[in-house]
Structures are given as structure tokens and as C-alpha cells.
Write an enzyme that holds these catalytic residues in place. Structure first.
Site, PDB file in Angstrom:
ATOM      1  N   ASP A 116       0.850  -1.162   0.136  1.00  0.00           N
ATOM      2  CA  ASP A 116      -0.102   0.113   0.039  1.00  0.00           C
ATOM      3  C   ASP A 116       0.926   1.291  -0.050  1.00  0.00           C
ATOM      4  O   ASP A 116       0.468   2.197   0.684  1.00  0.00           O
ATOM      5  CB  ASP A 116      -0.956  -0.035   1.223  1.00  0.00           C
ATOM      6  CG  ASP A 116      -1.897  -1.158   1.101  1.00  0.00           C
ATOM      7  OD1 ASP A 116      -1.635  -1.954   0.328  1.00  0.00           O
ATOM      8  OD2 ASP A 116      -2.501  -1.216   2.097  1.00  0.00           O
ATOM      9  N   LYS A 143      -6.748  -5.174  -3.076  1.00  0.00           N
ATOM     10  CA  LYS A 143      -7.351  -5.675  -1.718  1.00  0.00           C
ATOM     11  C   LYS A 143      -8.543  -4.876  -1.402  1.00  0.00           C
ATOM     12  O   LYS A 143      -8.358  -3.590  -1.648  1.00  0.00           O
ATOM     13  CB  LYS A 143      -6.456  -6.188  -0.633  1.00  0.00           C
ATOM     14  CG  LYS A 143      -5.601  -4.941  -0.069  1.00  0.00           C
ATOM     15  CD  LYS A 143      -4.692  -5.373   0.652  1.00  0.00           C
ATOM     16  CE  LYS A 143      -3.900  -4.385   1.321  1.00  0.00           C
ATOM     17  NZ  LYS A 143      -4.665  -3.314   2.342  1.00  0.00           N
ATOM     18  N   CYS A 150      -1.747  -2.629   7.967  1.00  0.00           N
ATOM     19  CA  CYS A 150      -1.688  -3.633   6.592  1.00  0.00           C
ATOM     20  C   CYS A 150      -0.356  -4.260   6.476  1.00  0.00           C
ATOM     21  O   CYS A 150      -0.357  -5.770   5.996  1.00  0.00           O
ATOM     22  CB  CYS A 150      -2.070  -2.903   5.317  1.00  0.00           C
ATOM     23  SG  CYS A 150      -3.726  -2.281   5.319  1.00  0.00           S
TER      24      CYS A 150
END
Ligand code: VGL
Ligand code: ZN
Length: 228
Positions: A10, A110, A155
């Protein structure tokens, strides 16, 4: 010979300064990651993207009366309410502009189902659906996986712990200085959890080839004359 892979979690505008869910100094990892990608000797580089529909159930816009970072509910499970972020197709969902994107071989989206959040790049938070990343890495025959990105305490942590569980036999390394977290306290907890799972924590410099040492005495010193 085994294959070594790097997973970037990310590294997106919304998690950097000025973004909707900014991680303090998140963008500082970009040059560190670029160096790793250039000199780390990776056979494969994968990257996850938090990739939400605009009405994702973790967004504050979907929970009238709730405030960001409070706990609410999503599909009957406790859910942290986040600012709306990483909406598919928006600037905030793009990779940071300075990231050397052309080095990325595989992109794993995701968080695309609005009814469940997905912190890990490998599976959703209900732990009942895999994203496909583990299967892909296994097919590629990787034996070592280095993981870094944003945010360490959300994450990245869940991706690291899942990697160890879902990729048995693969050596997992968390690259600390190529990651940044939302909260210092939660980052410390994340590091403890990662260590407790038997996963190595390293700095990027430990993963790069050693620079040749400058010669201590490259040529004989000139003879110095004292007096006349
Ligand atoms: C993340 C919160 C919500 C992350 C993603 O990438 O760490 N955190 N969605
Ligand atoms: Zn998200």
C-alpha cells in the site's frame, strides 16, 4: 537456486502526507524502497493496493454519527471506522508518484468487497477469502520474501504475519526502515508480534550489497619535508 521477492504494501498517496489516511512521514519510505528495488537483487517485486469501492463499509461516510478511528461494525464484526481512502480510480489510490513503478512485476488489489475490510495483502479480515497473492508467489517458486510499506501497524503487520502462515518454508523478513506506522505504540506492538512469530526484522542496509570500502591508504603518502 531459490528466488527472492519483495512485497510493497500500500505505497499509495492516501497513506502519505496530504492523503486522506496519512501515515506520518509515510513518503519517507519511497527512496528507501527505490534503492531496495534497484540494488536488492530481487527476482520478483509485488505490490498490494488498497483498492476500495467508493461506498466501502469501513468508510466514515457510510457510518453517520460515527467519528473516524472509533470502532463500529461491518457485517456483524467490529470494524475501525476509517476516513474514506484509496477509492478505486482516484489520485489517493495511486502509487506514490516517486515510486519506481516500472520495477513492479505483480499488483495485488485488496479491499474491493465493500462488506469486508482487508488489511493483509493475502486475505480479507474475516480470513475466509484469499486474494491470490500467496498462490502467485508459490507458483513463482520464491523462497524468501521481504515485506515493507504502509502502515506498519495495520496492513504491513497483517501481511507479514499472514505471509509466515500462508507461505510455509519461505523465509519472511520485515524491512523496518522501509515502513512507517500510524501510531508509535501500535508499531511497537506490531514489532513484538512479528518477532514472537519468529519473523526477522531487518533494516534495508542489511539487505543491500556492501559498498566497497574506501581504501585506507590509496597511494603512499607524499614525503613531507620538515624544515629546509
Ligand atoms: C490501511 C487502514 C485501512 C493500511 C488500509 O494500508 O495500513 N489501513 N486501510
Ligand atoms: Zn483501507
Amino acid at each position: 537456486m531459490g528466488k527472492k521477492a519483495l512485497l510493497l504494501v500500500d505505497v499509495q498517496n492516501d497513506f502519505c502526507t496530504g492523503g486522506n489516511l496519512a501515515v506520518p512521514n509515510g513518503e519517507e519510505i519511497v527512496p528507501v524502497i527505490n534503492k531496495l528495488m534497484a540494488d536488492g537483487g530481487y527476482d520478483l517485486i509485488a505490490a498490494s493496493l488498497d483498492w476500495h469501492p467508493k461506498d466501502h463499509g469501513s468508510f466514515v461516510s457510510q457510518h453517520p454519527g460515527k467519528k473516524v478511528f472509533e470502532t463500529g461494525e461491518l457485517s456483524g464484526q467490529p470494524q475501525i471506522i476509517w476516513p474514506d481512502h484509496c477509492v478505486q480510480g482516484t489520485k489517493g489510490a495511486e502509487f506514490h508518484p516517486d515510486l519506481d513503478k516500472e520495477k513492479i512485476d505483480y499488483i495485488q488489489p485488496k479491499g474491493t468487497d465493500k462488506t469486508v475490510d482487508s488489511y493483509s495483502a493475502f486475505r480479507d479480515n474475516m480470513q475466509d477469502r484469499l486474494t491470490g497473492l500467496a498462490e502467485y508467489l508459490q507458483e513463482q517458486g520464491i523462497t524468501e520474501l521481504h515485506i515493507c510499506g504502509l502502515a506498519t501497524d495495520v496492513c504491513v503487520k497483517f501481511s507479514v504475519l499472514d505471509a509466515a502462515e500462508l507461505l510455509p518454508g519461505v523465509k519472511i523478513v520485515f524491512v523496518e526502515d522501509a515502513s512507517r506506522g500510524l501510531s508509535e505504540e501500535a508499531v511497537n506492538t506490531a514489532k513484538q508480534e512479528i518477532s514472537a512469530a519468529g519473523i526477522d526484522i531487518k533494516q534495508s542496509a542489511e539487505l543491500l550489497p556492501e559498498k566497497p570500502r574506501p581504501a585506507i591508504c590509496p597511494r603512499p603518502p607524499k614525503q613531507r619535508k620538515f624544515g629546509r
